[in-house]
Motif scaffolding. Sequence first.
Motif, PDB file in Angstrom:
ATOM      1  N   HIS A 103       0.704  -1.235  -0.063  1.00 16.40           N
ATOM      2  CA  HIS A 103       0.210  -0.114  -0.048  1.00 16.40           C
ATOM      3  C   HIS A 103       0.796   1.176  -0.051  1.00 16.40           C
ATOM      4  N   LEU A 104       1.293   1.625  -1.011  1.00 20.82           N
ATOM      5  CA  LEU A 104       2.123   2.711  -1.318  1.00 20.82           C
ATOM      6  C   LEU A 104       1.653   4.130  -0.635  1.00 20.82           C
ATOM      7  N   TRP A 105       0.193   4.225  -0.818  1.00 23.24           N
ATOM      8  CA  TRP A 105      -0.609   5.424  -0.331  1.00 23.24           C
ATOM      9  C   TRP A 105      -0.553   5.363   1.398  1.00 23.24           C
ATOM     10  N   ALA A 106      -0.175   4.337   2.033  1.00 18.78           N
ATOM     11  CA  ALA A 106      -0.230   4.334   3.396  1.00 18.78           C
ATOM     12  C   ALA A 106       1.272   4.570   3.894  1.00 18.78           C
ATOM     13  N   LYS A 107       2.449   4.323   3.339  1.00 16.70           N
ATOM     14  CA  LYS A 107       3.806   4.434   3.735  1.00 16.70           C
ATOM     15  C   LYS A 107       4.068   5.782   4.779  1.00 16.70           C
ATOM     16  N   LYS A 108       3.495   6.859   4.238  1.00 17.09           N
ATOM     17  CA  LYS A 108       3.609   7.935   4.918  1.00 17.09           C
ATOM     18  C   LYS A 108       2.940   7.986   6.379  1.00 17.09           C
ATOM     19  N   PHE A 109       1.619   7.515   6.232  1.00 17.56           N
ATOM     20  CA  PHE A 109       0.850   7.335   7.444  1.00 17.56           C
ATOM     21  C   PHE A 109       1.328   6.302   8.209  1.00 17.56           C
ATOM     22  N   ARG A 110       1.659   5.166   7.930  1.00 16.62           N
ATOM     23  CA  ARG A 110       2.591   4.164   8.720  1.00 16.62           C
ATOM     24  C   ARG A 110       3.816   4.851   9.439  1.00 16.62           C
ATOM     25  N   ASP A 111       4.797   5.471   8.927  1.00 22.55           N
ATOM     26  CA  ASP A 111       5.833   5.986   9.305  1.00 22.55           C
ATOM     27  C   ASP A 111       5.420   7.050  10.549  1.00 22.55           C
ATOM     28  N   ALA A 112       4.522   7.788  10.204  1.00 23.52           N
ATOM     29  CA  ALA A 112       3.911   8.771  11.375  1.00 23.52           C
ATOM     30  C   ALA A 112       3.523   8.021  12.742  1.00 23.52           C
ATOM     31  N   VAL A 113       2.803   6.979  12.365  1.00 28.89           N
ATOM     32  CA  VAL A 113       2.143   6.171  13.398  1.00 28.89           C
ATOM     33  C   VAL A 113       3.664   5.568  14.071  1.00 28.89           C
ATOM     34  N   LEU A 114       4.220   4.816  13.597  1.00 27.27           N
ATOM     35  CA  LEU A 114       5.531   4.449  14.000  1.00 27.27           C
ATOM     36  C   LEU A 114       6.346   5.525  14.878  1.00 27.27           C
ATOM     37  N   ASN A 115       6.353   6.579  14.276  1.00 30.72           N
ATOM     38  CA  ASN A 115       7.401   7.799  15.036  1.00 30.72           C
ATOM     39  C   ASN A 115       6.577   8.116  16.201  1.00 30.72           C
ATOM     40  N   ALA A 116       5.146   8.031  16.222  1.00 26.18           N
ATOM     41  CA  ALA A 116       4.521   8.325  17.531  1.00 26.18           C
ATOM     42  C   ALA A 116       4.229   7.431  18.279  1.00 26.18           C
ATOM     43  N   HIS A 117       5.089   6.054  18.246  1.00 24.08           N
ATOM     44  CA  HIS A 117       5.314   4.982  18.933  1.00 24.08           C
ATOM     45  C   HIS A 117       3.507   4.323  19.067  1.00 24.08           C
ATOM     46  N   GLY A 118       3.010   4.581  17.947  1.00 22.00           N
ATOM     47  CA  GLY A 118       1.711   4.011  17.687  1.00 22.00           C
ATOM     48  C   GLY A 118       1.970   2.377  17.072  1.00 22.00           C
ATOM     49  N   GLU A 119       1.026   1.736  17.267  1.00 21.01           N
ATOM     50  CA  GLU A 119       0.802   0.462  16.848  1.00 21.01           C
ATOM     51  C   GLU A 119      -0.281  -0.186  16.416  1.00 21.01           C
ATOM     52  N   VAL A 120      -0.623  -0.565  15.284  1.00 27.66           N
ATOM     53  CA  VAL A 120      -2.000  -0.980  14.658  1.00 27.66           C
ATOM     54  C   VAL A 120      -2.030  -2.278  15.498  1.00 27.66           C
ATOM     55  N   ILE A 121      -3.260  -2.418  16.095  1.00 20.80           N
ATOM     56  CA  ILE A 121      -3.505  -3.761  17.121  1.00 20.80           C
ATOM     57  C   ILE A 121      -4.663  -4.478  16.434  1.00 20.80           C
ATOM     58  N   ALA A 122      -5.571  -4.100  15.489  1.00 17.57           N
ATOM     59  CA  ALA A 122      -6.566  -4.629  14.914  1.00 17.57           C
ATOM     60  C   ALA A 122      -6.795  -3.950  13.692  1.00 17.57           C
ATOM     61  N   GLY A 123      -7.398  -4.754  12.727  1.00 18.80           N
ATOM     62  CA  GLY A 123      -7.634  -4.178  11.386  1.00 18.80           C
ATOM     63  C   GLY A 123      -8.472  -5.273  10.454  1.00 18.80           C
ATOM     64  N   GLU A 124      -9.370  -5.130  10.079  1.00 17.81           N
ATOM     65  CA  GLU A 124     -10.189  -6.135   9.095  1.00 17.81           C
ATOM     66  C   GLU A 124     -10.754  -5.376   7.936  1.00 17.81           C
ATOM     67  N   ARG A 125     -10.677  -6.082   6.706  1.00 25.12           N
ATOM     68  CA  ARG A 125     -11.424  -5.298   5.559  1.00 25.12           C
ATOM     69  C   ARG A 125     -12.812  -5.950   5.534  1.00 25.12           C
ATOM     70  N   ILE A 126     -13.562  -5.125   5.416  1.00 29.11           N
ATOM     71  CA  ILE A 126     -15.046  -5.347   5.533  1.00 29.11           C
ATOM     72  C   ILE A 126     -15.584  -5.423   4.101  1.00 29.11           C
ATOM     73  N   LYS A 127     -16.242  -6.615   3.927  1.00 26.15           N
ATOM     74  CA  LYS A 127     -16.547  -6.882   2.563  1.00 26.15           C
ATOM     75  C   LYS A 127     -17.969  -5.996   2.066  1.00 26.15           C
ATOM     76  N   LYS A 128     -17.843  -5.581   0.841  1.00 24.22           N
ATOM     77  CA  LYS A 128     -18.743  -4.787   0.342  1.00 24.22           C
ATOM     78  C   LYS A 128     -20.242  -5.113   0.652  1.00 24.22           C
ATOM     79  N   GLU A 129     -20.555  -6.288   0.630  1.00 21.69           N
ATOM     80  CA  GLU A 129     -21.862  -6.815   1.091  1.00 21.69           C
ATOM     81  C   GLU A 129     -22.297  -6.466   2.300  1.00 21.69           C
TER      82      GLU A 129
END
Length: 151
Positions: A103-129
Amino acid sequence: MSLGPVEYMVIEFPGNQFKGEIIPALREVVDKGVIRIIDLVFVRKDEQGNVSVMELSDLQKDAASAFAPLARDTTTLLAEDDIRKVSDIIEKNSSAALFLFEHLWAKKFRDAVLNAHGEVIAGERIKKEKVDAALAWRPGELEAAGGSRAS
């Protein structure tokens, strides 16, 4: 080389009915720099359950040339175990494309989260239906044209 957030996706084509219209749609997001395809493998299961696997280099010339611009910088990160798992879940007389993409669009955001000592602890793709059902259950929540919240 540091990769941005990476995701895999398996797209199944029941009855081996792959149609080429996904190629222009995929090319658009690759060309716009939204994603970068890291690896791409095709899996086919016949009516008897026999599985064949094809990489880009195994495709016929027309198919290979259609996918080649999409996967210019591919790696071989997908392992035999990944491919086996896909072959286990697809139906007989079906084929699947297994994509590994960045996900090239999310690289900058990911780096900002890491620099803020944040961590993604959950996530899920929600089906269109599910999204469509939720929106239908709450009519008036989103305006059709603008997508803004109604008051």
